[in-house]
Design a protein around this motif. Structure first.
Motif: not given
Lengths: 326, 326
Positions: A120-121, A124-126, A128, B128, B132, B135-136
């Protein structure tokens, strides 16, 4: 080049794994790090980072996603060892032998969740759609791994497992995580849909080849080099490709000798069955693993990338998997 | 209103769980559905859907996320029952009793992965940052659950566990998933950061209250109604709030009688210890669970929502948890 490249990937991946696998509940975290710290080839993160490098992907993301697949892999090993009652892995007592079954179950569960956290980390920010593809692929892979392990256990009770069923089981139990690793690299790195598909195939075929070699090593390897007991597959009644082929092609008398060794605790009978199985199946299994490696290389050759050096490295990985001695 | 609302949520959630929990490897999927199909209060999905409704969130998303937390909860129950060697749950033999430990481990692993798959699908296409966060939070919650279970097991070997340590263990082992459920509803439904935080607190306090009631029921409930053996906490040496308080406040002679019953298989000694523990701690534990419920309601009152009806419903849930008989 492979050695230097792989050294760097392993160093970066292990750094991240150490960061994520620390917490206040010491015994749990110690048990969850124990197998990872015992070593391992780190083939899956290597494959993931290199696949991402094909498209000049962000190394920070690929290192973390690589850590996620390695952690996931170790979770499955810990739980598989409980289920198969294996007592030795990577030359050390298995986690449940050292900490007991409850703590080993829990250590596996923790790694499973940590693997998701890392992935997930990493996405993240990739973009969508890519992030979603990566997450879905990862979850689907764990599901397939569980299904593959269930099939593997069911096969222990059956004597009529076909080669086709074996390949389907291996596709889930072993190959899916290689396929996931290579194609995750493609997704994260920025490959096209077609590239990602071909990387999936590349990983999948390598994974099948890997498992066939594993089956062979289980009958031929030096115990100390392998880090786990030889013949344990036979003792547990695992339907390896070698046993399946041997049961199919053996004469009536040979079949009796093989069946006398399988699931036996008599070292002599085990050895006799193993040697017979090898005589009948070794060449066949070796050729089969070679042919999957060739298919892997074909899939890789279809991936569009200007990074010829890394592509060559991924070819070397395929060779390495087929030629390994442990 | 609670009954009708809850009936609908349960129906929709169970429909989705059935959809996701089907696959070709029949025995594995059967084992993984078995405990879920045995029933359960579905409090976590109810809390999640209602929390999302506070902000008029998309029901398709909240039903699926609610299914994810219920599936996750059942994964932890299956693995906990193996670790605690419990043989009865929801009035039925536990999964490992029915299918054996290996299949039960695997069924739990499958549910764990399926829960992530469901959550990933439920937040797909969502804003987004919210996706995130969701999920986190989910991954972090599984990590905390594992840590809480590890503490719970460690406490079985200790006699000096403090109330403060107990609350920290319960916060992880039980309350985190309630907190996760309520705040996931807030995230998915569209609450502000502050609303999400207050929903987290609401869920967390309810979770602690829930566990204290669980501890009480383990000593007082009717065995058939509870669906599992009474006194099993005492037999396993679980450090419940009642036992901790009793060990702290008992006279020397009472302490001896309590210690004679804990981890004992003698039904008479168990009953004597249980009755003594209740005499010393029942009122205290009841008041403690009430006070956490009050804190939960306070946190809820700070959540800004125009949906008064659903807010009232979430208040009813808090009462229900504290007053339950099983």
């Amino acid at each position: 080049m492979l050695e230097e490249y792989s050294r760097q990937v392993i160093e970066e991946v292990e750094k991240r794994i150490r960061q994520y696998l620390s917490g206040d509940v010491h015994e749990l975290y110690e048990a969850s790090r124990y197998l990872i710290e015992a070593g391992g080839k780190r083939l899956r993160p290597l494959m993931l980072v290199a696949s991402s490098d094909l498209f000049h992907g962000d190394r920070k993301r690929s290192y973390l996603a690589g850590s996620a697949v390695e952690v996931l892999h170790n979770f499955t090993l810990i739980h598989d060892d409980i289920m198969d009652q294996d007592t030795l892995r990577r030359g050390r007592p298995t986690v449940h032998v050292k900490w007991g079954v409850p703590m080993a179950i829990l250590a596996g569960d923790l790694l499973h969740a940590k693997a998701f956290e890392m992935l997930i980390d990493s996405v993240s920010g990739l973009d969508e759609a890519r992030a979603n593809d990566a997450l879905r692929l990862f979850a689907k892979s764990v599901i397939e791994l569980s299904e593959g392990q269930a099939l593997d256990m069911q096969f222990e009770e059956r004597w009529d497992v076909t080669e086709r069923e074996y390949i389907e089981m291996v596709r889930k139990k072993t190959a899916q995580l290689f396929a996931c690793s290579a194609s995750l690299g493609g997704i994260i790195g920025g490959g096209t849909e077609k590239d990602v598909k071909n990387l999936f195939l590349y990983g999948e075929k390598i994974g099948i080849s890997f498992q066939i070699v594993d089956d062979i090593l289980g009958l031929t390897a030096d115990e100390r080099e392998l880090g786990k007991p030889v013949y344990s597959d036979l003792r547990e009644g695992k339907k390896t490709i070698l046993l399946i082929k041997a049961l199919r092609d053996a004469s009536e008398e040979e079949r009796k000798r093989i069946l006398a060794g399988v699931k036996s605790n008599d070292q002599g009978k085990l050895r006799d069955a193993a040697s017979l199985v090898l005589t009948i199946s070794l060449e066949y299994a070796t050729r089969l693993s070679e042919s999957y490696k060739t298919e892997a290389l074909q899939a890789l050759s279809l991936v569009k990338s200007d990074n010829e050096e890394v592509k060559k490295l991924l070819m070397e990985v395929a060779e390495l998997v087929t030629k390994r001695r442990k």
